[in-house]
Design an enzyme around this catalytic site. Structure first.
Site, mmCIF file in Angstrom:
data_model
loop_
_atom_site.group_PDB
_atom_site.id
_atom_site.type_symbol
_atom_site.label_atom_id
_atom_site.label_comp_id
_atom_site.label_asym_id
_atom_site.label_seq_id
_atom_site.Cartn_x
_atom_site.Cartn_y
_atom_site.Cartn_z
ATOM 1 N N CYS A 122 -5.629 12.104 11.767
ATOM 2 C CA CYS A 122 -6.356 10.834 11.708
ATOM 3 C C CYS A 122 -6.258 10.233 13.113
ATOM 4 O O CYS A 122 -5.758 10.861 14.049
ATOM 5 C CB CYS A 122 -5.771 9.911 10.656
ATOM 6 S SG CYS A 122 -4.112 9.407 11.059
ATOM 7 N N LYS A 145 0.840 -1.212 0.000
ATOM 8 C CA LYS A 145 0.000 0.000 0.000
ATOM 9 C C LYS A 145 0.871 1.257 0.000
ATOM 10 O O LYS A 145 0.714 2.136 -0.841
ATOM 11 C CB LYS A 145 -0.900 0.021 1.229
ATOM 12 C CG LYS A 145 -1.593 1.354 1.484
ATOM 13 C CD LYS A 145 -2.516 1.335 2.674
ATOM 14 C CE LYS A 145 -1.843 1.697 3.947
ATOM 15 N NZ LYS A 145 -1.666 3.138 4.202
ATOM 16 N N ASN A 146 1.820 1.314 0.912
ATOM 17 C CA ASN A 146 2.575 2.552 1.097
ATOM 18 C C ASN A 146 3.651 2.770 0.044
ATOM 19 O O ASN A 146 4.192 3.862 -0.067
ATOM 20 C CB ASN A 146 3.175 2.598 2.507
ATOM 21 C CG ASN A 146 2.091 2.734 3.559
ATOM 22 O OD1 ASN A 146 0.934 3.031 3.227
ATOM 23 N ND2 ASN A 146 2.419 2.489 4.807
ATOM 24 N N ARG A 174 -8.791 -0.557 4.002
ATOM 25 C CA ARG A 174 -7.905 0.455 3.417
ATOM 26 C C ARG A 174 -6.549 -0.161 3.090
ATOM 27 O O ARG A 174 -5.895 0.250 2.160
ATOM 28 C CB ARG A 174 -7.696 1.609 4.402
ATOM 29 C CG ARG A 174 -8.899 2.494 4.602
ATOM 30 C CD ARG A 174 -8.505 3.718 5.393
ATOM 31 N NE ARG A 174 -7.313 4.320 4.786
ATOM 32 C CZ ARG A 174 -6.466 5.109 5.457
ATOM 33 N NH1 ARG A 174 -6.674 5.384 6.703
ATOM 34 N NH2 ARG A 174 -5.406 5.607 4.852
ATOM 35 N N ARG A 194 -0.539 14.635 12.476
ATOM 36 C CA ARG A 194 0.096 14.343 11.187
ATOM 37 C C ARG A 194 0.271 15.591 10.310
ATOM 38 O O ARG A 194 -0.353 15.751 9.269
ATOM 39 C CB ARG A 194 -0.681 13.247 10.484
ATOM 40 C CG ARG A 194 -0.755 12.023 11.402
ATOM 41 C CD ARG A 194 -1.057 10.747 10.787
ATOM 42 N NE ARG A 194 -0.149 10.336 9.753
ATOM 43 C CZ ARG A 194 -0.467 9.339 8.924
ATOM 44 N NH1 ARG A 194 -1.636 8.759 9.025
ATOM 45 N NH2 ARG A 194 0.379 8.973 7.992
ATOM 46 N N ASP A 236 4.148 0.815 12.142
ATOM 47 C CA ASP A 236 2.960 0.190 11.551
ATOM 48 C C ASP A 236 2.764 -1.250 12.006
ATOM 49 O O ASP A 236 1.739 -1.854 11.688
ATOM 50 C CB ASP A 236 3.039 0.232 10.023
ATOM 51 C CG ASP A 236 2.848 1.643 9.506
ATOM 52 O OD1 ASP A 236 3.080 1.866 8.304
ATOM 53 O OD2 ASP A 236 2.499 2.523 10.308
HETATM 54 C C1 EPZ Z 1 3.973 7.022 6.278
HETATM 55 O O1 EPZ Z 1 3.217 8.087 6.804
HETATM 56 C C2 EPZ Z 1 3.012 5.850 6.199
HETATM 57 N N1 EPZ Z 1 1.895 6.182 5.329
HETATM 58 C C3 EPZ Z 1 2.488 5.511 7.587
HETATM 59 O O2 EPZ Z 1 1.700 4.326 7.457
HETATM 60 C C4 EPZ Z 1 3.664 5.206 8.496
HETATM 61 O O3 EPZ Z 1 3.185 4.979 9.800
HETATM 62 C C5 EPZ Z 1 4.651 6.387 8.499
HETATM 63 O O4 EPZ Z 1 5.063 6.682 7.150
HETATM 64 C C6 EPZ Z 1 5.888 6.102 9.312
HETATM 65 O O5 EPZ Z 1 6.530 4.977 8.818
HETATM 66 C C7 EPZ Z 1 2.074 6.104 3.992
HETATM 67 O O6 EPZ Z 1 3.145 5.770 3.512
HETATM 68 C C8 EPZ Z 1 0.883 6.426 3.143
HETATM 69 P P1 EPZ Z 1 6.128 10.320 8.291
HETATM 70 P P2 EPZ Z 1 3.852 9.586 6.801
HETATM 71 O O7 EPZ Z 1 6.066 11.560 7.474
HETATM 72 O O8 EPZ Z 1 4.627 9.780 5.577
HETATM 73 C C9 EPZ Z 1 6.000 13.802 11.522
HETATM 74 C C10 EPZ Z 1 -0.197 2.970 7.646
HETATM 75 O O9 EPZ Z 1 -0.735 2.471 8.640
HETATM 76 N N2 EPZ Z 1 5.856 14.713 10.374
HETATM 77 O O10 EPZ Z 1 7.313 9.415 8.181
HETATM 78 O O11 EPZ Z 1 2.766 10.529 7.104
HETATM 79 C C11 EPZ Z 1 4.784 12.922 11.705
HETATM 80 O O12 EPZ Z 1 3.798 13.594 12.455
HETATM 81 C C12 EPZ Z 1 0.297 4.412 7.706
HETATM 82 O O13 EPZ Z 1 0.000 2.378 6.559
HETATM 83 C C13 EPZ Z 1 5.865 16.084 10.613
HETATM 84 O O14 EPZ Z 1 5.969 16.535 11.739
HETATM 85 O O15 EPZ Z 1 4.829 9.471 8.043
HETATM 86 C C14 EPZ Z 1 5.342 11.729 12.423
HETATM 87 O O16 EPZ Z 1 5.460 12.026 13.809
HETATM 88 C C15 EPZ Z 1 -0.024 5.079 9.038
HETATM 89 N N3 EPZ Z 1 5.735 16.929 9.552
HETATM 90 C C16 EPZ Z 1 6.744 11.596 11.849
HETATM 91 O O17 EPZ Z 1 7.052 12.851 11.236
HETATM 92 C C17 EPZ Z 1 5.615 16.461 8.265
HETATM 93 O O18 EPZ Z 1 5.522 17.275 7.330
HETATM 94 C C18 EPZ Z 1 6.862 10.507 10.782
HETATM 95 O O19 EPZ Z 1 5.906 10.754 9.829
HETATM 96 C C19 EPZ Z 1 5.600 15.058 8.056
HETATM 97 C C20 EPZ Z 1 5.725 14.204 9.122
#
Ligand code: EPZ
Length: 421
Positions: free
Chosen positions: A116, A22-23, A398, A121, A306
């Site tokens: 979410c 998915k990701n 999803r 996020r 995850d």
């Molecule tokens: C991706 O989300 C995945 N989603 C998430 O999987 C996964 O949990 C996450 O990476 C971490 O591995 C998809 O790939 C669609 P991040 P993403 O940006 O990209 C903070 C699932 O269950 N952050 O690596 O949103 C954020 O709040 C989903 O399949 C900022 O502060 O994760 C978090 O604390 C859930 N500002 C940390 O960074 C930003 O602009 C990591 O988030 C972006 C992120």
């Protein structure tokens, strides 16, 4: 809304094939916007998130077909640059279209993705990457407005955190920027390396990994349609391995990438499991008594956030107490209260859950809330004594294709109750 009914206590056996990731597929679907032509993706499961992303691409002018695991995305007529709230609110990954729209059309309006169940996020890292590349960004009335009338220019982007999404956004926006871009402190998740970068390279992008966590991107004028078989879903794979561990069943997962499971296997070995591997399969030999082992989630290659909820489900039956520290999304413990309804003994404080193992879980009615928390409830239901009913399972659809069929083929007693429409 549909629900699952699970009669617990059944041992599992046999093997199950893991579907495409998915990701990994979501950013690649957005990458198709960077060319004018027909991209073809193989090994694409039928997931709700892909339906939502396909609807968004169609709204932008693409034509998308998805049959028997092959998705075709025709982006010859991309003429809309707005991703509206009703589409973006269904899926945060919609933000991935912003970079390609800025590169291709010089403008983009994307509804500000909300939070979410697992936290607020934010997308500030994405937006600052676009600004570094020359886009003007404004947030107004719940929308993100991006303009780059003078085009995009290569820059040095130093990620404050190795964010998966922001790394994808920076790459998607810089591949057709003019000149060289350096992205530092990039995410190392396979969804970036073994998928997005591979696909963009097939499209003609020039992306080099300079060292462990730095990418050099030489902008090109044009990218071309590409065809690729998508990498398998490491989180689905881990979920099924944990299904073997919690039910103390010897099962094999096929069509997977063992190298993506290192952190999970290390921890499960400490709990008493052993494993056999081939190039694309893993067989789990479960522990008779589950030893409680602490985990801390962190960016790849550390233990993935995850899989935290699914691992927690397994630890509810361990022979003692362990701590689960969540450093990516400190509030990501929605499953704890629902697992406690099934008889678990979990307390959560300041981003750490303490799980005190119990002898037995007992079936009850529980509610799905977030994709991975819901997977944890399914795993718990597989071993809970009696019947467990999980409502709101659209969360599960999803990210897991027909999980009830896959678990059923392994011997689980699980059925989907379709709500009267
Ligand atoms: C991706 O989300 C995945 N989603 C998430 O999987 C996964 O949990 C996450 O990476 C971490 O591995 C998809 O790939 C669609 P991040 P993403 O940006 O990209 C903070 C699932 O269950 N952050 O690596 O949103 C954020 O709040 C989903 O399949 C900022 O502060 O994760 C978090 O604390 C859930 N500002 C940390 O960074 C930003 O602009 C990591 O988030 C972006 C992120």
């Amino acid at each position: 809304m549909d629900s699952f009914l699970i009669n617990g206590g059944k041992k599992l056996s046999g093997s199950v094939a893991i579907s495409g990731s998915k990701n990994a597929i979501l950013p690649v679907m957005a990458a198709a916007l960077l060319c004018s032509g027909k991209c073809v993706l193989h090994n694409v499961p039928h997931l709700l998130d892909f339906k939502n992303m396909a609807n968004l691409l169609v709204h932008l002018g693409a034509k998308v077909t998805h049959e028997a695991g092959t998705m075709t995305i025709d982006t010859c007529d991309i003429n809309v640059w707005e991703a509206p709230y009703e589409l973006v609110s269904k899926m945060r990954a919609s933000i991935y279209v912003m970079g390609p729209l800025l590169g291709r059309l010089g403008k983009a309006i994307v509804s500000f993705p909300g939070g979410c169940a697992i936290g607020s996020r934010p997308v500030d890292f994405h937006l600052s990457a676009f600004e570094k590349l020359g886009a003007r960004i404004m947030i107004e009335h719940g929308n993100i407005y991006g303009y780059c009338p003078d085009g995009l220019k290569g820059a040095v982007i130093d990620m404050p955190f190795p964010s998966v999404g922001a790394t994808a956004s920076a790459i998607l926006c810089s591949v057709i920027s003019e000149g060289e871009t350096l992205i530092k402190n990039v995410a190392l998740e396979p969804e970036i390396d073994d998928s997005l970068i591979d696909f963009l390279t097939l499209m003609g992008a020039k992306i080099n990994r300079i060292n462990d966590n730095e990418l050099q991107i030489i902008g090109v004028k044009e990218l071309y349609p590409a065809e690729m078989t998508m990498v398998s879903d490491r989180i689905e794979a881990g979920t099924f391995l944990l299904a073997g561990a919690i039910t103390k069943s010897n099962i094999t997962i096929t069509n997977c990438e063992p190298k993506h499971q290192k952190s999970l296997l290390e921890k499960l070995e400490k709990t008493g499991c052993t494993f056999a591997q081939t190039q694309d399969t893993i067989t789990i030999f479960p522990a008779e008594t589950i030893k409680p082992i602490d985990i801390t989630t962190a960016p790849y290659p550390a233990f993935p956030t995850d899989l935290q909820a699914q691992y927690m489900a397994c630890m509810t039956l361990a022979d003692g107490s362990c701590k689960i520290k969540e450093t990516i999304y400190p509030d990501r413990f929605l499953q704890a209260a629902e697992l406690n309804r099934l008889g678990a003994n979990i307390t959560v404080k300041d981003g750490t859950a303490t799980v005190l193992g119990v002898k037995q879980l007992s079936g009850a009615e529980v509610m799905a809330s977030d994709l991975r928390a819901s997977a944890a409830l399914i795993l718990a239901g597989l071993v809970a004594e009696g019947t467990t009913k999980i409502s709101r399972i659209y969360h599960i659809d999803r990210g897991y294709e027909k999980i009830e069929d896959k678990l059923g083929s392994l011997g689980a007693d699980i059925q989907r109750i379709v709500a009267k429409r």
